[in-house]
Design an enzyme around this catalytic site. Sequence first.
Site, PDB file in Angstrom:
ATOM      1  N   HIS A 182       1.762 -19.936   2.547  1.00  0.00           N
ATOM      2  CA  HIS A 182       2.916 -20.804   2.283  1.00  0.00           C
ATOM      3  C   HIS A 182       2.944 -22.018   3.200  1.00  0.00           C
ATOM      4  CE1 HIS A 182       4.966 -18.215  -0.657  1.00  0.00           C
ATOM      5  NE2 HIS A 182       4.398 -17.231   0.007  1.00  0.00           N
ATOM      6  N   ASP A 214       0.469 -10.641  -8.583  1.00  0.00           N
ATOM      7  CA  ASP A 214      -0.330 -10.157  -9.707  1.00  0.00           C
ATOM      8  C   ASP A 214      -0.177  -8.644  -9.856  1.00  0.00           C
ATOM      9  OD1 ASP A 214      -2.326 -12.536 -10.492  1.00  0.00           O
ATOM     10  OD2 ASP A 214      -2.078 -12.546  -8.327  1.00  0.00           O
ATOM     11  N   HIS A 236      -0.197  -3.945   3.439  1.00  0.00           N
ATOM     12  CA  HIS A 236      -0.426  -5.355   3.723  1.00  0.00           C
ATOM     13  C   HIS A 236      -1.021  -5.500   5.127  1.00  0.00           C
ATOM     14  CE1 HIS A 236       2.208  -6.054   0.276  1.00  0.00           C
ATOM     15  NE2 HIS A 236       1.825  -7.313   0.299  1.00  0.00           N
TER      16      HIS A 236
END
Length: 401
Positions: free
Chosen positions: A17, A346, A106
């Site tokens: 980001h 996704d 993650h």
Amino acid sequence: MSTFGTYYRVSTFGESHCRAVGCIVDGIPPGMAIDVADIQRQLTRRRPGQSNLTTPRDEKDAVEILSGTEHNVTLGTPIAMMVRNQDQRPHDYTDQTLDAFPRPSHADYTYLEKYGVKASSGGGRSSARETIGRVAAGALAEKYLREAYGIEIVAFVSSVGKEQMHMFPDNDEEQPLTDEFINILNTVTREQVDADNVRCPDAESADRMRQRILAAKEKSDSIGGTVTCVIRNVPSGLGEPAFDKAEAMFAHAMMSIPATKAFEIGSGFRGTQVPGSRHNDPFVARPDGKLGTSTNWSGGIQGGISNGENIYFRIAFKPPATISQEQQTTRYDGEPGVLSNRGRHDPCVVPRAVPIVESMAAIVVMDLVLAQNARATAAAHLDPAAVNALPQSMRKHSTSS
């Protein structure tokens, strides 16, 4: 580190980001015609928002070439390429509840353990946005390889969950892969791959895979899969034993892609179930005077060096870690809790991973080609008399009459 390669060096930069992502490429030969469209083609295949099978994040991923070319010709100097992030939403990750949890599977926790700080939004450097630089660098390498050697690189989705192409024999036949799948490896094109948004060249298999992805999406869940890649017209002699063998370099490159969990080349794990008498690749004489093999269970590499046959391998991608379901987990402070993720992700990464795999393959081949060319050029300056005096079994010779 953020740099890959020795002779063809690719350094990527950027987070999921931040304002922009991209790469710096060193080692591209001078004098090659290059246009933005040559790079953009692969980036467009990688971009999000392509279909209902991918994240809805709306990024055009328009590439800018900042240096290393003039009048659309490479100068031989480093080429810098950049893609601006336009649809980043860091506020999706600023919720205090979300910030208190390391997201399951993650890199939040491991990045924090390693660096003591981490990106506040998205996956930071572990995000798939980082692969934009790889794809740009790979597209550049692929153009050179195609023009200089006629090398073709095609990847495709070979499985999603338990839905897979007809890769393995159904009976007890002692053969690692089906003739049908071998034919696909020998003939498949990118046009055939892109004809379906699953990016599987077999229509029946693609439909089953699509339904599996949509089923995961409907449940706010995710699913993994595999991507197969084939590289055709590869020169023999590429690879740097003992530690930089060709297959080792491909494994290194592929396992550096986010979400990868396994790599196999040639017959892979299935080859362990076949006796050597069926697995060996007998040599045959080609019309061009070189040797080839009648089968190719080695995957085009023997002793860590390419033998001129097709190089093919398969990579496993895990289910995307971000799912829109509540998950029982633990906070950074050790207290148990329930995490609910937000953001756009996704349900399955493999359709968009196809150009990433192709690009990393191109980077590896480019690096190996430049290494071999450096060795051959250095040897060409020597008097060949010493080599010619060696026994014939110790030096290269043609099989042609």
